[in-house]
Design a protein around this motif. Structure first.
Motif, PDB file in Angstrom:
ATOM      1  N   TYR A  61      27.845  30.242  52.005  1.00  0.00           N
ATOM      2  CA  TYR A  61      27.395  29.996  50.270  1.00  0.00           C
ATOM      3  C   TYR A  61      26.457  31.563  50.693  1.00  0.00           C
ATOM      4  O   TYR A  61      25.492  31.871  49.760  1.00  0.00           O
ATOM      5  CB  TYR A  61      26.220  28.898  50.043  1.00  0.00           C
ATOM      6  CG  TYR A  61      27.960  28.298  48.955  1.00  0.00           C
ATOM      7  CD1 TYR A  61      28.648  28.108  49.440  1.00  0.00           C
ATOM      8  CD2 TYR A  61      27.082  27.150  48.420  1.00  0.00           C
ATOM      9  CE1 TYR A  61      30.195  27.482  48.403  1.00  0.00           C
ATOM     10  CE2 TYR A  61      27.563  26.086  47.930  1.00  0.00           C
ATOM     11  CZ  TYR A  61      28.903  26.266  47.879  1.00  0.00           C
ATOM     12  OH  TYR A  61      30.111  25.470  47.845  1.00  0.00           O
TER      13      TYR A  61
ATOM     14  N   SER B   8      24.856  36.574  43.009  1.00  0.00           N
ATOM     15  CA  SER B   8      26.508  36.733  42.770  1.00  0.00           C
ATOM     16  C   SER B   8      26.537  37.943  41.859  1.00  0.00           C
ATOM     17  O   SER B   8      27.511  39.206  41.756  1.00  0.00           O
ATOM     18  CB  SER B   8      27.599  35.938  42.101  1.00  0.00           C
ATOM     19  OG  SER B   8      28.068  35.263  43.194  1.00  0.00           O
TER      20      SER B   8
ATOM     21  N   GLY C 123      27.624  39.487  44.544  1.00  0.00           N
ATOM     22  CA  GLY C 123      29.377  39.353  44.086  1.00  0.00           C
ATOM     23  C   GLY C 123      29.765  37.870  44.570  1.00  0.00           C
ATOM     24  O   GLY C 123      28.794  37.893  45.150  1.00  0.00           O
ATOM     25  N   SER C 124      30.955  37.866  45.211  1.00  0.00           N
ATOM     26  CA  SER C 124      31.330  36.582  45.630  1.00  0.00           C
ATOM     27  C   SER C 124      30.825  35.804  47.270  1.00  0.00           C
ATOM     28  O   SER C 124      30.581  37.251  47.525  1.00  0.00           O
ATOM     29  CB  SER C 124      32.903  36.210  45.598  1.00  0.00           C
ATOM     30  OG  SER C 124      33.470  35.705  46.294  1.00  0.00           O
ATOM     31  N   ASP C 125      30.345  34.690  46.771  1.00  0.00           N
ATOM     32  CA  ASP C 125      29.296  34.411  48.103  1.00  0.00           C
ATOM     33  C   ASP C 125      28.627  34.008  47.755  1.00  0.00           C
ATOM     34  O   ASP C 125      27.451  33.482  48.050  1.00  0.00           O
ATOM     35  CB  ASP C 125      29.933  34.953  49.259  1.00  0.00           C
ATOM     36  CG  ASP C 125      31.634  34.504  50.106  1.00  0.00           C
ATOM     37  OD1 ASP C 125      32.373  34.052  48.901  1.00  0.00           O
ATOM     38  OD2 ASP C 125      31.965  35.100  50.777  1.00  0.00           O
TER      39      ASP C 125
ATOM     40  N   VAL D  76      26.475  32.316  46.765  1.00  0.00           N
ATOM     41  CA  VAL D  76      25.522  31.234  45.999  1.00  0.00           C
ATOM     42  C   VAL D  76      24.494  30.334  45.692  1.00  0.00           C
ATOM     43  O   VAL D  76      23.286  30.316  45.434  1.00  0.00           O
ATOM     44  CB  VAL D  76      26.615  30.255  46.238  1.00  0.00           C
ATOM     45  CG1 VAL D  76      26.647  28.766  45.196  1.00  0.00           C
ATOM     46  CG2 VAL D  76      28.246  30.333  46.188  1.00  0.00           C
TER      47      VAL D  76
ATOM     48  N   SER E  30      35.050  44.860  41.095  1.00  0.00           N
ATOM     49  CA  SER E  30      34.080  44.424  40.561  1.00  0.00           C
ATOM     50  C   SER E  30      32.834  45.383  39.674  1.00  0.00           C
ATOM     51  O   SER E  30      31.914  46.132  40.979  1.00  0.00           O
ATOM     52  CB  SER E  30      32.685  43.162  41.046  1.00  0.00           C
ATOM     53  OG  SER E  30      32.265  43.444  42.388  1.00  0.00           O
TER      54      SER E  30
ATOM     55  N   THR F  36      34.113  39.888  38.142  1.00  0.00           N
ATOM     56  CA  THR F  36      34.718  40.202  38.959  1.00  0.00           C
ATOM     57  C   THR F  36      35.939  39.567  38.895  1.00  0.00           C
ATOM     58  O   THR F  36      36.690  38.644  38.164  1.00  0.00           O
ATOM     59  CB  THR F  36      34.236  38.573  40.220  1.00  0.00           C
ATOM     60  OG1 THR F  36      32.929  39.151  40.147  1.00  0.00           O
ATOM     61  CG2 THR F  36      35.179  38.310  41.223  1.00  0.00           C
TER      62      THR F  36
ATOM     63  N   THR G 273      29.785  36.391  35.711  1.00  0.00           N
ATOM     64  CA  THR G 273      28.139  36.104  36.686  1.00  0.00           C
ATOM     65  C   THR G 273      27.190  36.906  36.290  1.00  0.00           C
ATOM     66  O   THR G 273      27.099  37.965  35.704  1.00  0.00           O
ATOM     67  CB  THR G 273      28.036  35.647  38.122  1.00  0.00           C
ATOM     68  OG1 THR G 273      28.620  37.245  38.682  1.00  0.00           O
ATOM     69  CG2 THR G 273      29.085  34.955  38.821  1.00  0.00           C
TER      70      THR G 273
ATOM     71  N   ALA H 133      26.919  31.404  40.148  1.00  0.00           N
ATOM     72  CA  ALA H 133      27.420  32.259  41.299  1.00  0.00           C
ATOM     73  C   ALA H 133      28.990  32.213  41.352  1.00  0.00           C
ATOM     74  O   ALA H 133      29.033  30.919  40.356  1.00  0.00           O
ATOM     75  CB  ALA H 133      25.855  32.164  42.312  1.00  0.00           C
TER      76      ALA H 133
ATOM     77  N   ARG I 241      32.473  31.726  44.345  1.00  0.00           N
ATOM     78  CA  ARG I 241      32.956  31.939  45.737  1.00  0.00           C
ATOM     79  C   ARG I 241      34.194  31.451  44.936  1.00  0.00           C
ATOM     80  O   ARG I 241      35.417  30.268  44.766  1.00  0.00           O
ATOM     81  CB  ARG I 241      32.302  31.017  46.493  1.00  0.00           C
ATOM     82  CG  ARG I 241      32.330  30.852  47.669  1.00  0.00           C
ATOM     83  CD  ARG I 241      31.771  30.150  49.130  1.00  0.00           C
ATOM     84  NE  ARG I 241      32.579  30.395  50.114  1.00  0.00           N
ATOM     85  CZ  ARG I 241      33.662  29.890  50.217  1.00  0.00           C
ATOM     86  NH1 ARG I 241      34.358  28.509  49.978  1.00  0.00           N
ATOM     87  NH2 ARG I 241      34.624  29.852  51.520  1.00  0.00           N
TER      88      ARG I 241
ATOM     89  N   GLU J 190      32.233  27.355  41.140  1.00  0.00           N
ATOM     90  CA  GLU J 190      31.148  28.234  40.279  1.00  0.00           C
ATOM     91  C   GLU J 190      29.517  27.327  40.309  1.00  0.00           C
ATOM     92  O   GLU J 190      29.964  25.646  40.785  1.00  0.00           O
ATOM     93  CB  GLU J 190      31.426  27.787  39.291  1.00  0.00           C
ATOM     94  CG  GLU J 190      32.744  28.903  38.988  1.00  0.00           C
ATOM     95  CD  GLU J 190      33.398  28.476  37.861  1.00  0.00           C
ATOM     96  OE1 GLU J 190      32.961  28.291  36.492  1.00  0.00           O
ATOM     97  OE2 GLU J 190      35.090  29.349  37.286  1.00  0.00           O
TER      98      GLU J 190
END
Length: 616
Positions: free
Chosen positions: A91, A132, A136-138, A140, A347, A369, A379, A401, A403, A424
């Motif tokens: 995360y 995020s 972006g992704s991850d 968290v 994104s 995203t 997000t 966030a 992922r 999420e």
């Protein structure tokens, strides 16, 4: 990243990790004082890194509030997992100079911190909370931005260092940096090796377990070329090679071999104009890991990132950040049913900043995203803060966030599940931060609540989605300077979390504490004293409370308790020749604490190292 080079003189002048006067580039993607943002940022400065002695990056991060690096005190070859505020190890987004790095071949896609030697690092910024919308992704639980060494203040300066210590541990580095007008360069090489300890725990003490050693070589080159006063091109290349042996099972000796390499190359371009800046970047990461004695012999993966963003000051009180990022991640597993897999993410994102409105500051940001497998996900973050008399800051952050499951979770050989749902989360945090008028004390208190749904867990040899995860905690941090030569840094953290999942046996839900290997309570104290201009001494004490882990020697696995432990370190250095030469000595785990970070695996114990650093 980007404009960080242009304000490096400001960044390097700050020494305190919690001061409102500190400047961060990670919280907003451009330089901003901590007094102007409500984000929770911790800074590990150049001075902190130079006084790290023989510690590696996981050990250094493990001494920060709200961060647990599982494996930091274990054998150097043991995997290192980052837990920010108790959140899962995948995360956290790792950045190098603001550019995200990912190991597509790793468990959950988490990046391997062992690949980054401390001697190549200038500064570290740790940004906590759901990020995020910005990264972006991850992102968290947070972001760790590792800023590498930059060019010096002369055309050419040779620097380096050497240390030797317990269990034939050798660390050496050398480099050349310099500057020509507005342009600069830095080239460095690092070599680390150790005989190590037995990775598996020898409970009887008579089994003569073999040592699991390691060797690491790394080289990096960074260039900041000033084509004009406003336009800078910054190509970079980094390569790290890591090899050693490990024990594949708890409590059992082993000498299975492994090799890993990381190659990162790319470039950034930044153009500064009167009311803002425009930045573009491209990076390529290639990771290779091999296990000659394992069932799976080799893992290979790569990541491409291209991004462009612009900051524009519409008004002295109103700023904007607009960007677009493209990520492509691929993984190859020769033994897998699906040997070649990949994912793509596009994104766009936008952040708006209100600043200095009678002490009021506000950030609102959002990111859309588009994932090649999971479609669109939005997000956002809302971040108001209020500054009172330039010394007290009250802040609240709310962020969501996202992922997406990593390639190894979807298509890997160990429990892969292509039907996984993305995770999420929502995070609410708030608190206060202040700096005294005489700047002899700084403090911050932060409370947080994080709720995550569709959490991914490894259960019964397979990845699956649980219903929801709820975590909460408290962080207290302070820095005291009662007299000029003395600095005292203290922190206390409390973290607790529970997961809820469907229980087929009673057609209901089951809830239990699942933050394995992460303590509810931890405490840290660092005391540094400049005895005379040439002599510096410090001590570091960290306490980690009771934890729990899983015993995988049985099926199903059983929960086992892990006792609390305390680590006490001592450090001293003496400088010669106008600080061009420094000698140092360090003792870690002075009390030789015997504990578990991971059940069934040994820890390093008391260790000593001494060496020198030079800057000609």
């Amino acid at each position: 990243m980007m404009t960080a080079v242009l304000c490096s003189h400001v960044l390097m002048a700050q020494e305190d990790t919690t001061s409102l006067d500190n400047v961060t580039v990670t919280a907003t993607r451009f330089p901003k004082k901590l007094s102007e943002t409500g984000k929770v940022v911790t800074i590990i400065t150049k001075e902190d890194l130079e006084k790290a002695g023989g510690k590696d990056l996981p050990q250094l991060l493990n001494e920060q509030a709200g961060i647990i690096i599982n494996g930091a005190g274990s054998n150097p070859g043991k995997d290192k997992s980052v837990y920010i505020r108790g959140a899962n190890y995948n995360y956290t987004v790792i950045l190098i100079n603001g550019v995200p790095v990912v190991d597509p071949t790793g468990v959950g896609g988490a990046f391997d911190l062992r690949m980054l030697p401390v001697d190549q690092i200038e500064r570290i910024e740790i940004l906590k909370g759901a990020q995020s919308a910005l990264y972006g992704s991850d992102a968290v639980a947070g972001v760790i931005n590792i800023i590498t060494r930059k060019g010096g203040d002369t055309p050419a300066r040779l620097y380096g260092g050497f240390s030797y210590g317990t269990r034939h541990t050798l660390r050496a580095h050398t480099g050349l940096n310099g500057s020509f007008g507005a342009s600069s360069y830095n080239i460095s090489f690092v070599h680390n090796e150790t005989r190590g300890i037995s990775e598996a725990k020898d409970t009887l003490g008579t089994q003569h377990f073999p040592s699991n050693g390691m060797l690491q070589n790394a080289i990096s080159a960074d260039l900041d070329g000033a084509l004009t006063h406003s336009l800078h091109i910054k190509p970079f290349v980094r390569y790290a090679y890591f090899t050693g042996s490990y024990s594949p099972e708890a409590f059992k000796p082993g000498g299975d071999r492994f090799r890993a390499s990381l190659m990162t190359a790319g470039s950034q371009a930044s153009y500064n104009f009167s009311k803002g800046s425009l930045t573009g970047l491209f990076s390529y990461d290639e990771v290779s890991r091999s296990y000659p004695d394992g069932f799976i012999k080799e893992f290979n993966g790569s990541k491409k990132t291209a991004e462009v963003f612009t900051r524009y000051d519409l008004h002295p009180y109103f700023q904007t950040l607009l960007g677009l990022r493209y990520d492509e991640v691929s993984m190859k597993q020769p033994n897998a049913t699906t040997p070649d897999t990949s994912s793509k993410i596009i994104s766009p994102y936008l952040s708006l900043f209100l600043r200095n409105l009678g002490g009021f500051n506000f950030e609102a940001g959002g990111r859309l995203t588009n994932h090649s497998k999971y479609g669109n996900n939005f997000t956002y973050t809302l971040n108001p803060s209020y500054l009172i008399n330039d010394r007290v800051k009250l802040f609240v952050n709310f962020g969501t966030a996202f992922r997406a499951p990593a390639l190894s979770e979807l298509f890997g050989l160990y429990g892969a599940n292509p039907n996984l749902k993305p995770e999420e989360s929502q995070t609410l945090e708030g608190g206060a931060q202040f700096t005294t008028t005489d700047k002899k004390a700084d403090a911050r208190i932060t409370g947080f609540i994080r709720n995550t749904k569709n959490i991914i867990a490894y259960v019964s040899n397979r990845y699956t989605n649980y219903n929801r995860q709820k975590d909460h905690g408290l962080e207290l941090e302070t820095t005291l300077r009662p007299v000029d030569p003395l600095t005292i840094k203290l922190f206390y953290t409390f973290t607790e979390g529970k997961v809820t999942t469907a229980n087929s046996s009673n057609n209901g839900d089951t809830t239990y504490n699942n933050l394995f290997r992460r303590p509810k309570n931890s405490f840290g104290a660092h005391i540094g004293y400049q005895v005379i201009p040439a002599l510096y001494i410090s001590t570091n004490i960290n306490y980690y409370g009771d934890r729990r882990d899983l015993d995988f020697s049985t099926y199903p696995s059983l929960t086992v308790p892990l006792k609390a432990y305390t680590l006490w370190d001592l450090y001293t250095e003496y400088s010669f020749l106008k600080q061009k030469l420094r000698v140092f000595a360090q003792v870690t785990n002075l009390l030789d604490a015997d504990y578990y970070e991971t059940y069934g695996y040994a820890v390093w114990g008391r260790a000593f190292n001494a060496g020198l650093r030079f800057r000609l």
